[in-house]
Write a protein that holds these residues in place. Structure first.
Motif, short mmCIF file in Angstrom:
data_model
loop_
_atom_site.label_atom_id
_atom_site.label_comp_id
_atom_site.label_asym_id
_atom_site.label_seq_id
_atom_site.Cartn_x
_atom_site.Cartn_y
_atom_site.Cartn_z
N LEU A 135 0.55 -1.20 0.17
CA LEU A 135 -0.29 -0.57 0.59
C LEU A 135 1.04 1.09 0.00
N THR A 136 1.70 1.33 0.54
CA THR A 136 3.36 2.12 0.87
C THR A 136 3.61 2.49 -0.37
N GLN A 137 3.47 1.58 -1.31
CA GLN A 137 4.52 1.97 -2.21
C GLN A 137 3.30 2.23 -3.68
N ILE A 138 2.18 1.76 -3.08
CA ILE A 138 0.87 2.99 -4.06
C ILE A 138 0.78 4.89 -3.25
N VAL A 139 0.49 4.36 -2.29
CA VAL A 139 0.13 5.80 -2.25
C VAL A 139 1.02 6.21 -0.66
N ASP A 140 1.04 7.15 -0.98
CA ASP A 140 2.73 8.41 -0.04
C ASP A 140 1.64 8.00 1.41
N LEU A 141 2.32 7.65 2.43
CA LEU A 141 1.70 7.48 3.56
C LEU A 141 2.58 7.22 4.62
N ASP A 142 2.29 8.64 5.48
CA ASP A 142 3.28 8.60 7.17
C ASP A 142 3.50 7.60 7.75
N PRO A 143 4.84 7.25 7.52
CA PRO A 143 5.15 5.59 8.90
C PRO A 143 4.02 5.78 10.10
N ASP A 144 4.24 7.02 10.42
CA ASP A 144 3.61 7.45 11.82
C ASP A 144 2.02 7.15 11.61
N ARG A 204 -5.69 -4.09 18.53
CA ARG A 204 -6.34 -3.99 19.80
C ARG A 204 -7.46 -3.90 19.08
N ARG A 205 -8.55 -4.45 17.87
CA ARG A 205 -9.40 -4.93 17.89
C ARG A 205 -10.06 -6.25 17.27
N SER A 206 -10.76 -6.97 17.40
CA SER A 206 -10.86 -7.64 16.36
C SER A 206 -10.94 -8.21 15.53
N PRO A 207 -9.90 -9.51 14.85
CA PRO A 207 -9.31 -9.15 13.51
C PRO A 207 -10.34 -9.29 12.81
N PHE A 208 -11.82 -8.96 12.56
CA PHE A 208 -12.57 -8.77 11.66
C PHE A 208 -13.52 -7.40 11.36
N VAL A 209 -12.85 -6.80 11.93
CA VAL A 209 -13.19 -4.87 12.38
C VAL A 209 -12.27 -4.19 11.53
N PRO A 210 -13.30 -3.59 10.70
CA PRO A 210 -12.69 -2.83 9.78
C PRO A 210 -11.12 -1.16 10.15
N VAL A 211 -9.90 -1.50 10.25
CA VAL A 211 -9.76 -0.36 10.61
C VAL A 211 -9.13 0.63 9.79
N ILE A 212 -9.78 2.21 9.87
CA ILE A 212 -9.17 3.48 9.21
C ILE A 212 -7.35 3.11 9.33
N ILE A 213 -7.24 2.66 8.09
CA ILE A 213 -5.60 3.20 7.21
C ILE A 213 -5.07 4.51 7.39
N ALA A 214 -5.90 5.63 6.71
CA ALA A 214 -5.97 6.96 6.49
C ALA A 214 -7.01 7.25 5.51
N ASP A 215 -6.70 8.97 6.30
CA ASP A 215 -8.70 8.98 5.55
C ASP A 215 -8.08 10.17 4.63
N ARG A 216 -8.59 11.63 4.49
CA ARG A 216 -8.77 13.27 3.74
C ARG A 216 -7.93 12.50 2.04
N LEU A 217 -8.12 11.30 2.04
CA LEU A 217 -6.77 10.95 0.60
C LEU A 217 -7.74 11.65 -1.29
N ALA A 218 -7.20 12.01 -1.38
CA ALA A 218 -7.11 12.51 -2.47
C ALA A 218 -8.08 11.36 -3.59
N TRP A 219 -8.57 11.67 -4.56
CA TRP A 219 -9.09 11.39 -5.49
C TRP A 219 -8.82 10.27 -6.26
#
Length: 646
Positions: free
Chosen positions: A103-112, A123-138
């Motif tokens: 994913l980081t090779q496709i979209v430039d995301l901060d390591p933090d 920390r969450r159940s394995p089937f719960v969706p977790v937001i990796i990043a938001d406010r992305l460009a189209w």
């Protein structure tokens, strides 16, 4: 040795018996398998069909659209904007590190950002969706969709994010939303499954927090088909949730923005009440903060700047701040004495500039004194000695009772964070809280709004509204919910002699409109728009006898933190009151010089429903006011432009 016929016959019977046993066993096994197969295929078909469906079909929650917040004119104060984001389901991803690396090779995301997302994921159940990043460009969303086969468990989607178009102008009132934290979950009894969704946003402060249950809405669901790798193949169906309720405030955004701009550069609070409905037209605290910073994720620098600012921009001074009300409290003391019959309105008390009580000298603000002075003149000229005397006659318990009747020392029921109760002290309070007996000196101090007495700008505005109307005006912030009008705050008549109320209003009129009134320089000169009011100045330091002997140090010569608070309460028009206002300027000095001009300007803005004509101001002020109005308009435009969606 050759077997005989008898041996052959015996051997043949043994083989036949064994064959029969084996055949019977095989037939039994085949029959059992057939029975089990029939049972699974026919009798338990529904159960195994469900298990198979669950292996390839997932059900996910759909967060509802959060309810919107509007001002009284339908202007949106809190709205939802589209937000492109990428989410990950750990159970479907397989090798989480490998997928995130792709994913980081496709979209430039901060390591933090990636590190925090991984921490949240485990920390969450394995089937719960977790937001990796938001406010992305189209463009980023498109790149993720193109590379979907290589990104197991990753989905790009469109969500909604909160936006506050008017930024800091409404920050303290509307509040802001933020992700559900462990602390939130520990103190909320609500079992709504939405709260378990990582980064699901709930109200943290203000109306967003207090009206959370109505604004949140209820979740929907969608069924999606996934392949063996967990890749979403298609959406089978969805059931939309119920959006949150829309809330309309009694607030007037234009007046609110003007009040914020007018107090720019001060540490202050102001409240405007509509006397016909009790609607809170403005609740301004300066300086303020932009709630959008918290929604988007506030930086360490911004957080530090807000916390270390001596003017405390995060504090909602208009509702949370409590201050000694100073001389704005004198109407309370006077009405308590008049109602108790311990003094008549025409009776005079001599003011030599001080009053001796139990060996302690209590000074009037006018060192030379006011001479013989009655009720009307005592308010108009704000004589302290008059109130020192009448308070001793009526006693603190009746003064406290009158204060609470007028809205002081009472926590008003408002959907705002940390609404202050203030303090209208009496004998029982001091004994219960401090374990001490009440002293006559405490009464004398309280009579002029000093000592233990504390009030917020909100409470002072309510007091003024009740004095102006003679009714138990109750402040109303929520005007309607999903179009349903909420109960008015007009209130029942006050149980106070109308003659005393009328005389009090006449004296407040003289404070502003008589040449010897303490707020005369802030008068409104437009026909039919005159205001009545009362100035107040509350000390934050003790003035020693030595300092009085050599001359009291002027406020402007003191450090900011040691200057007096400036207060002013008023209503207008005098003949037909429509609005009441209170203004407190922290360490502003005198109420007549710091707070009264601000109150006058905000009141005029409310009365004219926009910028008033210059002719409403005294002629000597008009050039200055013209420049001031221009600066305010520029400031409002700048703030609103800076709060536009990113």
């Amino acid at each position: 040795m050759k077997k005989g016929p008898k041996d052959n016959e015996l051997s043949s019977r043994t083989v036949s018996r064994r064959a029969l046993i084996v055949g019977a066993a095989q037939l039994g096994i085949a029959g059992g398998l057939g029975w089990r197969l029939q049972s699974m295929q026919v009798e338990q078909a529904d159960q195994f069909r469900l298990l198979a469906e669950e292996n390839r079909i997932n059900i996910r929650l759909l967060p509802p659209a959060r309810g919107l917040i509007f001002d009284r004119n339908g202007i949106p104060l809190a709205e939802n904007e589209q937000n492109y984001r990428v989410v990950m389901v750990r159970e479907e991803a397989g090798d989480v590190d490998e997928v995130l690396n792709r994913l980081t090779q496709i979209v430039d995301l901060d390591p933090d950002v990636i590190a925090r997302a991984k921490e949240e994921m485990y920390r969450r159940s394995p089937f719960v969706p977790v937001i990796i990043a938001d406010r992305l460009a189209w463009e980023d969303v498109a790149a993720i969709n193109v590379n979907a086969p290589a990104l197991s468990g990753i989905t790009a989607e469109v969500g909604l994010s909160r936006h506050y178009p008017y930024g800091g102008d409404v920050g303290h009132v509307v509040g802001y939303v933020g992700p559900v934290s462990d602390y939130d979950l520990s103190r909320i009894d609500d079992k709504d499954p939405l709260l378990q969704i990582p980064k699901f946003q709930i109200g943290k402060t203000g109306v967003e927090n207090k009206m959370e249950a109505m604004l949140r809405g209820s979740a929907g669901t969608k069924r999606i088909e996934v392949n063996a790798l967990g890749r979403v193949m298609r959406e089978l169906d969805r059931k939309e949730g119920e959006p949150g309720k829309d809330i309309q405030l009694g607030l007037d955004e234009r007046l609110q923005s003007y009040a914020q701009a007018r107090m720019d550069g001060e540490s202050a609070g102001a409240v405007v009440i509509d006397l016909e409905t009790g609607d809170l037209r403005a609740i301004a605290s300066a300086p303020s903060f932009d709630p959008n910073m918290f929604v988007r994720g506030i930086s360490v620098k911004d957080w530090t700047d807000l916390n270390e600012n001596k003017y405390r921009p995060l504090a909602a001074k208009a509702i949370q701040g409590t201050y000694p009300p100073g001389s704005t409290f004198k109407m309370v003391t006077a009405l308590a004495a008049l109602e108790a019959g311990v003094i008549g309105p025409e009776e005079t008390i001599y003011c030599p500039g001080y009053t001796n009580v139990s060996g302690t000298r209590f000074h009037c603000w006018k060192r030379a004194g006011h001479g013989n002075i009655n009720f009307h003149e005592s308010l108009k000229q704000s004589c302290d000695c008059y109130y020192y005397e009448v308070s001793q006659r009526v006693g603190i318990d009746k003064i406290a009772e009158m204060a609470r009747l007028l809205g002081l020392g009472v926590r008003h029921d408002l959907p705002l964070s940390a609404v202050a109760e203030g303090l209208a002290p009496d004998r029982a309070w001091k004994q219960d809280v401090r374990g001490e007996s009440w002293r006559i000196g405490d009464t004398v101090n309280a009579s002029i709004g000093q000592g233990y007495v504390l009030a917020s700008p909100m409470q002072l505005a309510v007091m003024t509204a009740r004095l102006a109307t003679g009714r138990m005006v109750t402040p109303r912030l929520i005007k309607s919910i999903d179009g349903v009008e909420q109960p008015s705050g007009i209130g029942d008549p006050l149980p106070i002699n109308e003659n005393w109320l009328r005389r009090t209003r006449q004296s407040m009129d003289a404070v502003v409109n008589h040449t010897r009134g303490t707020a005369h320089r802030s008068a409104i000169v437009a026909d039919g728009m005159a205001m009545a009011g009362k100035t107040g100045t509350s000390q934050v330091r003790r003035i020693t006898a030595e300092e009085r002997a050599r001359g009291v140090t002027r406020n402007e010569d003191l450090p900011w933190e040691r200057r007096d608070h400036a207060l002013f309460v008023s209503y207008a028009p005098v003949e037909n009151p429509k609005f009441a206002i209170s203004v407190v300027v922290e360490h502003g000095g005198g109420g007549s010089t710091a707070a009264a001009p601000i109150a006058r300007d905000i009141l005029l803005q409310a009365l004219y429903d926009g910028p008033p004509p210059l002719e409403a101001y005294p002629s000597v002020d008009r050039a200055r006011i013209a420049d001031q109005q221009k600066r305010i308009e520029e400031r409002i435009a700048t703030v609103h432009q800076g709060s536009a969606p990113a």
